[in-house]
Scaffold this motif. Structure first.
Motif, PDB file in Angstrom:
ATOM      1  N   PRO A 118       1.028  -1.220  -0.106  1.00 51.60           N
ATOM      2  CA  PRO A 118       0.003   0.127   0.033  1.00 51.60           C
ATOM      3  C   PRO A 118       0.743   1.200  -0.149  1.00 51.60           C
ATOM      4  O   PRO A 118       0.432   2.469  -0.636  1.00 51.60           O
ATOM      5  CB  PRO A 118      -0.701  -0.029   1.310  1.00 51.60           C
ATOM      6  CG  PRO A 118      -0.906  -1.573   1.641  1.00 51.60           C
ATOM      7  CD  PRO A 118       0.495  -1.863   1.083  1.00 51.60           C
ATOM      8  N   ALA A 119       2.186   1.141   0.457  1.00 48.89           N
ATOM      9  CA  ALA A 119       2.924   2.313   0.543  1.00 48.89           C
ATOM     10  C   ALA A 119       3.410   2.715  -0.672  1.00 48.89           C
ATOM     11  O   ALA A 119       3.471   3.950  -1.273  1.00 48.89           O
ATOM     12  CB  ALA A 119       4.070   2.065   1.613  1.00 48.89           C
ATOM     13  N   LEU A 120       3.541   1.522  -1.704  1.00 43.36           N
ATOM     14  CA  LEU A 120       4.147   1.801  -2.878  1.00 43.36           C
ATOM     15  C   LEU A 120       2.989   2.406  -3.647  1.00 43.36           C
ATOM     16  O   LEU A 120       3.274   3.181  -4.467  1.00 43.36           O
ATOM     17  CB  LEU A 120       4.731   0.551  -3.596  1.00 43.36           C
ATOM     18  CG  LEU A 120       4.949   0.542  -5.103  1.00 43.36           C
ATOM     19  CD1 LEU A 120       5.947   1.590  -5.376  1.00 43.36           C
ATOM     20  CD2 LEU A 120       5.405  -0.840  -5.618  1.00 43.36           C
ATOM     21  N   GLU A 176       0.660   9.819  -5.314  1.00 40.50           N
ATOM     22  CA  GLU A 176       1.582  10.880  -4.850  1.00 40.50           C
ATOM     23  C   GLU A 176       2.123  11.590  -5.822  1.00 40.50           C
ATOM     24  O   GLU A 176       2.281  12.838  -6.179  1.00 40.50           O
ATOM     25  CB  GLU A 176       2.055  11.014  -3.582  1.00 40.50           C
ATOM     26  CG  GLU A 176       1.340  10.735  -2.523  1.00 40.50           C
ATOM     27  CD  GLU A 176       2.064  10.752  -1.051  1.00 40.50           C
ATOM     28  OE1 GLU A 176       3.030  11.052  -1.044  1.00 40.50           O
ATOM     29  OE2 GLU A 176       1.297  10.036  -0.135  1.00 40.50           O
ATOM     30  N   GLU A 177       2.767  10.699  -6.571  1.00 39.56           N
ATOM     31  CA  GLU A 177       3.997  11.292  -7.724  1.00 39.56           C
ATOM     32  C   GLU A 177       3.276  11.297  -8.892  1.00 39.56           C
ATOM     33  O   GLU A 177       3.860  11.675  -9.928  1.00 39.56           O
ATOM     34  CB  GLU A 177       5.148  10.479  -7.674  1.00 39.56           C
ATOM     35  CG  GLU A 177       5.967  10.279  -6.540  1.00 39.56           C
ATOM     36  CD  GLU A 177       6.815  11.716  -5.876  1.00 39.56           C
ATOM     37  OE1 GLU A 177       6.907  12.320  -7.028  1.00 39.56           O
ATOM     38  OE2 GLU A 177       6.674  11.969  -4.770  1.00 39.56           O
ATOM     39  N   VAL A 221      12.910   4.183  -6.604  1.00 41.22           N
ATOM     40  CA  VAL A 221      12.915   5.164  -7.827  1.00 41.22           C
ATOM     41  C   VAL A 221      12.015   5.994  -7.660  1.00 41.22           C
ATOM     42  O   VAL A 221      11.903   7.167  -8.556  1.00 41.22           O
ATOM     43  CB  VAL A 221      12.587   4.098  -9.162  1.00 41.22           C
ATOM     44  CG1 VAL A 221      13.669   3.255  -9.503  1.00 41.22           C
ATOM     45  CG2 VAL A 221      11.300   3.643  -9.124  1.00 41.22           C
ATOM     46  N   LEU A 222      11.018   5.872  -6.583  1.00 36.17           N
ATOM     47  CA  LEU A 222       9.994   6.974  -6.351  1.00 36.17           C
ATOM     48  C   LEU A 222      10.490   7.970  -5.279  1.00 36.17           C
ATOM     49  O   LEU A 222       9.873   8.564  -4.524  1.00 36.17           O
ATOM     50  CB  LEU A 222       8.745   6.536  -5.907  1.00 36.17           C
ATOM     51  CG  LEU A 222       8.019   5.741  -7.196  1.00 36.17           C
ATOM     52  CD1 LEU A 222       6.788   4.865  -6.467  1.00 36.17           C
ATOM     53  CD2 LEU A 222       7.597   6.535  -8.263  1.00 36.17           C
TER      54      LEU A 222
END
Length: 116
Positions: free
Chosen positions: A53-55, A61-62, A101-102
């Protein structure tokens, strides 16, 4: 999540029972836990239960799509779909690479557990 029991051990056992590995719905976000108040304790979850879920949240967000993330990682879009799929048993290093990478990272903390 809120649980109760006659003893602290019963509370922890109930919390662990209610959060089985990789049982996060696709539409729900996991919020960051608040600090435990006096008499409360935090229940640990498997790293992938928190990381997937964080990913997904970091991608949102990005403004990064599955295709864009796949391009950045040099993998197929299907591979990214598996990384964010809560029902797929992804390798943690794949999720960590995607978070990286984010511009994000994953912190795993070792804590003494209350006997269940």
């Amino acid at each position: 999540m809120i649980t109760d029991g006659a003893t602290r051990q019963e509370v922890v056992k109930e919390a662990r029972r209610r959060v089985p590995p990789l049982q996060v719905t696709r539409s729900r976000e996991l919020s960051c836990p608040s600090k435990a108040k006096r008499g409360q304790c935090l229940a640990p979850v498997a790293p992938l239960v928190a990381a997937k879920p964080a990913l997904r949240a970091a991608m949102r967000e990005e403004g990064v799509s599955n295709v864009a993330l796949a391009r950045r990682l040099g993998v197929s879009e299907a591979a990214v779909r598996r990384l964010v799929d809560p029902d797929h048993a992804s390798r943690p290093d794949g999720v960590v690479a995607a978070l990286s990478v984010l511009g994000r990272g994953l912190i795993i903390e070792d804590q003494r557990q209350v006997a269940a």
